[in-house]
Design a protein around this motif. Structure first.
Motif, short mmCIF file in Angstrom:
data_model
loop_
_atom_site.label_atom_id
_atom_site.label_comp_id
_atom_site.label_asym_id
_atom_site.label_seq_id
_atom_site.Cartn_x
_atom_site.Cartn_y
_atom_site.Cartn_z
N PHE A 21 0.83 -1.20 0.00
CA PHE A 21 0.00 0.00 0.00
C PHE A 21 0.87 1.26 0.00
N PHE A 22 2.10 1.12 0.55
CA PHE A 22 3.00 2.26 0.67
C PHE A 22 4.39 1.87 0.18
N LYS A 23 5.15 2.85 -0.25
CA LYS A 23 6.53 2.64 -0.67
C LYS A 23 7.32 2.12 0.53
N ASN A 24 8.17 1.13 0.29
CA ASN A 24 9.06 0.63 1.34
C ASN A 24 10.35 0.15 0.69
N GLY A 25 11.17 -0.54 1.44
CA GLY A 25 12.45 -1.02 0.93
C GLY A 25 12.32 -1.99 -0.23
N ASP A 26 11.14 -2.62 -0.39
CA ASP A 26 10.93 -3.56 -1.49
C ASP A 26 10.53 -2.86 -2.79
N GLY A 27 10.16 -1.58 -2.69
CA GLY A 27 9.78 -0.85 -3.89
C GLY A 27 8.62 0.09 -3.65
N PRO A 28 8.13 0.69 -4.72
CA PRO A 28 7.00 1.63 -4.60
C PRO A 28 5.70 0.89 -4.29
N ALA A 29 4.72 1.66 -3.86
CA ALA A 29 3.38 1.09 -3.63
C ALA A 29 2.90 0.48 -4.95
N ASN A 30 2.26 -0.69 -4.85
CA ASN A 30 1.73 -1.32 -6.06
C ASN A 30 0.23 -1.65 -5.92
N ILE A 31 -0.42 -0.92 -5.01
CA ILE A 31 -1.88 -1.04 -4.84
C ILE A 31 -2.47 0.36 -4.91
N GLN A 32 -3.47 0.54 -5.74
CA GLN A 32 -4.25 1.77 -5.76
C GLN A 32 -5.64 1.43 -5.24
N LEU A 33 -6.14 2.26 -4.36
CA LEU A 33 -7.49 2.05 -3.82
C LEU A 33 -8.49 2.91 -4.56
N TYR A 58 -15.78 2.77 -9.77
CA TYR A 58 -14.60 2.73 -8.91
C TYR A 58 -14.15 1.29 -8.75
N ILE A 59 -12.90 1.06 -9.07
CA ILE A 59 -12.29 -0.25 -8.86
C ILE A 59 -11.91 -0.32 -7.39
N ASP A 60 -12.27 -1.38 -6.70
CA ASP A 60 -11.95 -1.48 -5.28
C ASP A 60 -10.44 -1.46 -5.04
N PHE A 61 -9.71 -2.33 -5.73
CA PHE A 61 -8.25 -2.38 -5.63
C PHE A 61 -7.70 -2.57 -7.03
N LEU A 62 -6.75 -1.74 -7.42
CA LEU A 62 -6.06 -1.91 -8.68
C LEU A 62 -4.61 -2.23 -8.34
N LEU A 63 -4.19 -3.45 -8.68
CA LEU A 63 -2.83 -3.89 -8.39
C LEU A 63 -1.96 -3.58 -9.60
N LEU A 64 -0.79 -3.04 -9.33
CA LEU A 64 0.09 -2.57 -10.39
C LEU A 64 1.27 -3.51 -10.59
N ASN A 65 1.78 -3.58 -11.82
CA ASN A 65 2.96 -4.40 -12.08
C ASN A 65 4.22 -3.67 -11.65
N GLU A 66 5.38 -4.27 -11.90
CA GLU A 66 6.65 -3.69 -11.44
C GLU A 66 6.96 -2.35 -12.11
N LYS A 67 6.30 -2.04 -13.21
CA LYS A 67 6.51 -0.76 -13.89
C LYS A 67 5.45 0.28 -13.52
N GLY A 68 4.53 -0.11 -12.64
CA GLY A 68 3.50 0.81 -12.19
C GLY A 68 2.26 0.87 -13.07
N PHE A 69 2.12 -0.09 -13.98
CA PHE A 69 0.95 -0.13 -14.86
C PHE A 69 -0.13 -1.05 -14.28
N PRO A 70 -1.41 -0.78 -14.58
CA PRO A 70 -2.49 -1.66 -14.10
C PRO A 70 -2.22 -3.11 -14.50
N PHE A 71 -2.43 -4.00 -13.53
CA PHE A 71 -2.06 -5.40 -13.70
C PHE A 71 -3.22 -6.33 -13.34
N ILE A 72 -3.83 -6.08 -12.17
CA ILE A 72 -4.92 -6.94 -11.66
C ILE A 72 -6.00 -6.05 -11.06
N VAL A 73 -7.25 -6.33 -11.42
CA VAL A 73 -8.38 -5.69 -10.77
C VAL A 73 -8.85 -6.62 -9.66
N LEU A 74 -8.97 -6.09 -8.45
CA LEU A 74 -9.49 -6.88 -7.34
C LEU A 74 -10.82 -6.26 -6.94
#
Length: 192
Positions: A21-33, A58-74
């Motif tokens: 949900f937030f940027k951390n040592g593993d990388g940028p946030a990859n969930i959009q609410l 409104y998409i409940d959760f949009l999961l992003l790939n490693e490049k920050g593009f939409p990847f999975i709709v949850l």
């Protein structure tokens, strides 16, 4: 039951699978609410009649790939709702975002859906970003499907690959009973 309870569970499941949900040592946030989705009248018609009669959803959760593009709709539903009830809504959101994958969940029951490969199927844990990335690389090969040899035992081999080595199959006196006990995959003439 409120959807909020399901969302709390879903949040934890996403984090456990390595989504952020937030940027951390593993990388940028990859969930959009709840990112807004604007649909034109043309897109609405292409996606299906009476799609909630809304031009914006409104998409409940949009999961992003490693490049920050939409990847999975949850798509989240309340705990007392069947997640598959959101199947068509989630498909339309996924298409609007050019996503191939959908997760349907009520916090307790979850489905993963590859829009290119068939129907949603139950999962017990959310996929990791890396596992879906690997799965995305698997693309059906129509040529392989056309050239695949289909023998009399094709169906049973997909469900019980070692059936031919089982004693009850190899013994011709027991074979009919073996087929009866093991059911429908054995709708073929016995191999000689």
């Amino acid at each position: 039951m409120k959807e909020a309870t399901a969302r709390v569970k879903i949040n934890k499941l996403l984090e456990a699978a390595g989504w952020r949900f937030f940027k951390n040592g593993d990388g940028p946030a990859n969930i959009q609410l709840e990112p807004s989705v604007n649909l034109t009248a043309e897109e609405l018609d292409r996606l299906g009649e009476n799609f909630e009669k809304l031009k914006k959803g409104y998409i409940d959760f949009l999961l992003l790939n490693e490049k920050g593009f939409p990847f999975i709709v949850l798509e989240a539903k309340a705990e007392d709702k069947e997640p598959l009830a959101a199947k068509e809504q989630a498909r339309k959101y996924a298409r609007s975002q050019n996503c191939r994958f959908v997760i349907l969940s009520n916090g307790n029951l979850h489905y993963f859906w590859d829009l290119e490969r068939g129907n949603p199927y139950i999962i017990t844990a959310f996929p990791t970003p890396a596992s879906v990335l690997g799965y995305q690389k698997l693309v059906p090969d129509p040529k392989r499907l056309i050239e695949e040899v289909v023998e009399d035992d094709y169906v049973v081999l997909t469900q019980r690959p070692s059936y031919a080595s089982e004693a009850a199959w190899r013994n011709e006196d027991e074979r009919e009973r073996f087929i009866e006990v093991n059911g429908s995959p054995f709708f073929f003439a016995p191999i000689k």
